[in-house]
Design a protein around this motif. Sequence first.
Motif, PDB file in Angstrom:
ATOM      1  N   THR A 323      16.530   8.264  44.474  1.00 22.80           N
ATOM      2  CA  THR A 323      16.931   8.885  43.145  1.00 22.80           C
ATOM      3  C   THR A 323      18.303   8.240  42.825  1.00 22.80           C
ATOM      4  O   THR A 323      18.530   8.202  41.720  1.00 22.80           O
ATOM      5  N   VAL A 324      18.922   7.654  43.760  1.00 20.16           N
ATOM      6  CA  VAL A 324      20.203   6.787  43.457  1.00 20.16           C
ATOM      7  C   VAL A 324      19.916   5.611  44.318  1.00 20.16           C
ATOM      8  O   VAL A 324      19.663   5.499  45.486  1.00 20.16           O
ATOM      9  N   TYR A 512      16.995   2.573  35.502  1.00 22.37           N
ATOM     10  CA  TYR A 512      17.119   3.825  34.693  1.00 22.37           C
ATOM     11  C   TYR A 512      16.076   4.365  34.097  1.00 22.37           C
ATOM     12  O   TYR A 512      15.874   5.719  33.980  1.00 22.37           O
ATOM     13  N   ASP A 517      19.549   6.564  39.420  1.00 19.86           N
ATOM     14  CA  ASP A 517      20.922   6.505  38.794  1.00 19.86           C
ATOM     15  C   ASP A 517      21.251   5.263  39.893  1.00 19.86           C
ATOM     16  O   ASP A 517      20.757   5.197  40.977  1.00 19.86           O
ATOM     17  N   LYS A 519      25.040   3.446  41.435  1.00 20.05           N
ATOM     18  CA  LYS A 519      26.226   3.549  41.463  1.00 20.05           C
ATOM     19  C   LYS A 519      26.964   2.252  42.252  1.00 20.05           C
ATOM     20  O   LYS A 519      26.215   1.688  43.389  1.00 20.05           O
ATOM     21  N   LYS A 539      25.166   2.151  33.291  1.00 19.27           N
ATOM     22  CA  LYS A 539      25.909   3.370  32.682  1.00 19.27           C
ATOM     23  C   LYS A 539      27.364   3.779  33.379  1.00 19.27           C
ATOM     24  O   LYS A 539      27.150   4.222  34.348  1.00 19.27           O
ATOM     25  N   ASN A 540      28.308   4.197  32.603  1.00 17.65           N
ATOM     26  CA  ASN A 540      29.240   4.495  33.231  1.00 17.65           C
ATOM     27  C   ASN A 540      30.105   5.275  31.988  1.00 17.65           C
ATOM     28  O   ASN A 540      30.772   4.841  31.180  1.00 17.65           O
ATOM     29  N   GLU A 563      28.543  12.620  42.506  1.00 16.55           N
ATOM     30  CA  GLU A 563      27.297  12.866  41.625  1.00 16.55           C
ATOM     31  C   GLU A 563      27.663  12.253  40.061  1.00 16.55           C
ATOM     32  O   GLU A 563      26.631  11.952  39.500  1.00 16.55           O
ATOM     33  N   ASN A 564      28.863  12.682  39.645  1.00 19.59           N
ATOM     34  CA  ASN A 564      29.203  12.387  38.379  1.00 19.59           C
ATOM     35  C   ASN A 564      29.685  10.940  38.198  1.00 19.59           C
ATOM     36  O   ASN A 564      30.171  10.470  37.034  1.00 19.59           O
ATOM     37  N   ALA A 566      30.048   6.770  38.650  1.00 20.39           N
ATOM     38  CA  ALA A 566      29.286   5.566  38.723  1.00 20.39           C
ATOM     39  C   ALA A 566      29.780   4.240  39.505  1.00 20.39           C
ATOM     40  O   ALA A 566      29.363   3.644  40.207  1.00 20.39           O
ATOM     41  N   ASP A 588      19.902  14.086  46.767  1.00 25.77           N
ATOM     42  CA  ASP A 588      19.577  12.865  46.407  1.00 25.77           C
ATOM     43  C   ASP A 588      18.863  12.010  47.737  1.00 25.77           C
ATOM     44  O   ASP A 588      19.223  12.140  48.781  1.00 25.77           O
TER      45      ASP A 588
END
Length: 855
Positions: A323-324, A512, A517, A519, A539-540, A563-564, A566, A588
């Motif tokens: 997921t990440v 994406y 996600d 990071k 995306k950031n 989590e929020n 990037a 995640d």
Amino acid sequence: MLKNRKNILLEQKHSVILILYPFRMTNIPENLKGLTEAEVAVSREKYGYNRLEAVKKETWINLLINILKEPMLILLICVSFIYVIIGDYGEALFMFAAIVGVTAISFYQDNRSKKALEELEKLNEPLSKVIRNSKIVKIPTFEIVVGDLCITEEGSLINADGKIVHSNDFSVNESSLTGESFSVFKDSTSEDNKVYSGTITVSGLAVFEVERIGKETRVGKIGESILNIKEEISPLQLQIRNFVKGMAIVGLIIFLAVCVFSYVKTQDFVTSLLSGLTLAMSVLPEEIPVAFTTFMALGAWKLMREGIIIKRSSIVETLGSVTVICTDKTGTITENSMQLKYLYDYHSDEIYEQEKFDSEELNELIDYAMWSSEPVPFDPMEITLHKIYEKTQNPDKRKDYQLFHEYPLEGKPPMMTHLFENELKDRIIAAKGAPEAILNVSQLSEEEKNKIRKVIKEFGEQGYRVLGVAKSHLEGNNFPEKQQDFIFEFLGLTVFYDPPKKGIKNVFQHIYDAGIDVKVITGDNADTTKAIALQAGIKNNTPAVNGSEIATGSEENLITLTENTALFTRMFPEAKLRVINALKAHGDVVAMLGDGVNDGPALKAAHIGVAMGNKGTEIAKSAAALVITNDDLEKLVVGIAAGRRIYANIKKAVQYIISIHIPIILTVSLPLFLGWVFPHIFTPVHVIFLELVMGPTCSIVYENEPIERNAMQKPPRKLTDTFLNLKELTVSIIQGLVITAGILWMYQYSVAIGNDEVRTRALVFCTLIFANILLSLVNRSFYYSILESFKNRNYLLSGISGLVLVLMFFILYVKPVSGFFSVTALTIKELGLSLLVSAISVLWFEVYKLFKRLS
């Protein structure tokens, strides 16, 4: 594999030896010549290979014995002997032929899986540097022999016990043996001049003579119990194992019930026993474990051909759930080319472009930037600094000065310092590192520092990588414990540009689209990271978070923050680890990409640690579960797609097995329990033929099924999801019941029009065969239509379906065979009716899929 044109690949017997470079390039004394090939052979004969356990090669006999232990084979053998006892030698012969057939299919699959895993093991074998015949070569670690001269460098795992014979600012972390986390400096004159297998080189370089290998090493003697630790099975393996166990218990209960019921009714023990065994064979889903092993092993093998090395085949399952993705910036998102674009000279307060690097004002800055680099550079920035020095500085003083003391890259933010000296005892003390680190140790006023910080920020906002350079002076050998304790004079800035890789935007878009996600976790500063992330399409929407904020935050706040966010900048090992653990705590499934020693803890902690094959250290590779050989992030997308494909195909295979077993079970049992006119419509012969059809369809055909078109547009599945949820299981059961209804209707229709048992059996048998083929086509997708699925070519499916039809016609129309199967030739009209009934009982599912697409 290194790209140096001097590399020579030599194949010698079972090993691959890579000749790297002559001694003069590594500052290793020329008197260290190492063993000859003859001496290697003698040592290996005496001490063996560098392994903790002897390699046990599973022979074909072992494979065969393991296969014959399978419940299905045991049932077949029992039935065969019953036929022999009652004198039905034709049936017995067929059963023995079936045993050979089932064994051959299982043997083929097991051998195929075994070979795939062996190939992966070979690639996972770490390489070690040794000196042999006066050359530095890379060999598989298990080929190290007693007497070898091994070379270990910063970031390397030491793979044998030995005595240091040469070193350069060498320190080692022995926590795996002692429990102490701090590093220890050693050389050939130290009281303890030994190195031990399993420890990690923290800094510098050492050459050690191997004294013990394998079981005789310290770690071998105290850690052999590790070999007895079984690998933890995955949730999917556990679910499949429990499912198969449940079906086996059901099979045993039904076997006993049928035996008792039939015997009470007929008083014929042999017929009752055969009826029970027939039903038991129809219930047992022995294809599922074979399919799972095959899918995972071949999935890992196919990824290996793509340049993705999987340490454990079960990782393939986890890949589809990511997921990440946490990724480094340099060399992963960027090209790692590190072009030197600008030089900022502090004394003249001028910024110089490439065309003006030969200006005299820059001599000191270029000098000290090069001296602060490794003498034999591997880092792209340091390679560039050496090249610029060659072009602009005359005379070249590198041969005159020797590195005699070194402070490795460390600190928050990091810096490094090198001390050189020539024969006249003239010294050069040069430092470089993160601009903030160099400014912090420089003798500048706060006003001057703020002026330089403004320059650094302007460069960073354009995506440039900036390093500060400084010099110092020290008489005597009373070196400070920390490099930050030197008194430094700030010289200027080196400004590099490392552009994003070509096509990296598309890669991130694919990630994406798959609901994953991204990071960025990097040691670089926030401005540079933000600029490169923008250029790469990451995306950031939130400010970058600094490593120090991560280190001091509470666990609860950290989960929300990670989590929020990037972009994570100025990260160090402890901070990286906290980010990974926070993401995992949030639920995640994390893939962590890294290449350095400092990435080891985070790589180990992530669900899937991903190391870079080209620029990754041995520590990173050993900590990771997956290695990308060419450092291309797109390969991770390929791996995730493969994980999703394999997981989806295993589900299709299992759902196919459930759906097709139901009509076999009910067609065998219901006529008996309901007292129909022909209670034994299927005998063991028919069930075994159907099992021989289903096995390859399940484990060979579905394994080869391509990925569905929308698979990488769906969000990742939760790792905790049940393999088959209630809805999916219900769908498969309904499919099986509808096929059963069609087959039993054919049975009753045949009886109603006055057909005898042989013709009724032929009609029922053909209907089930047609339904089996159509079901394998329909279940290629539970979303797209059967016509859409034909666009995904699967030659094995066509081949096996065609072969099944040929065998069916052979059974029907070749008299000795039809007599043996107790069936008769059918007319074209009867075959058409069988096909029509099977089509109706299977193709209704296409209407269900149509509504699913429209909803």
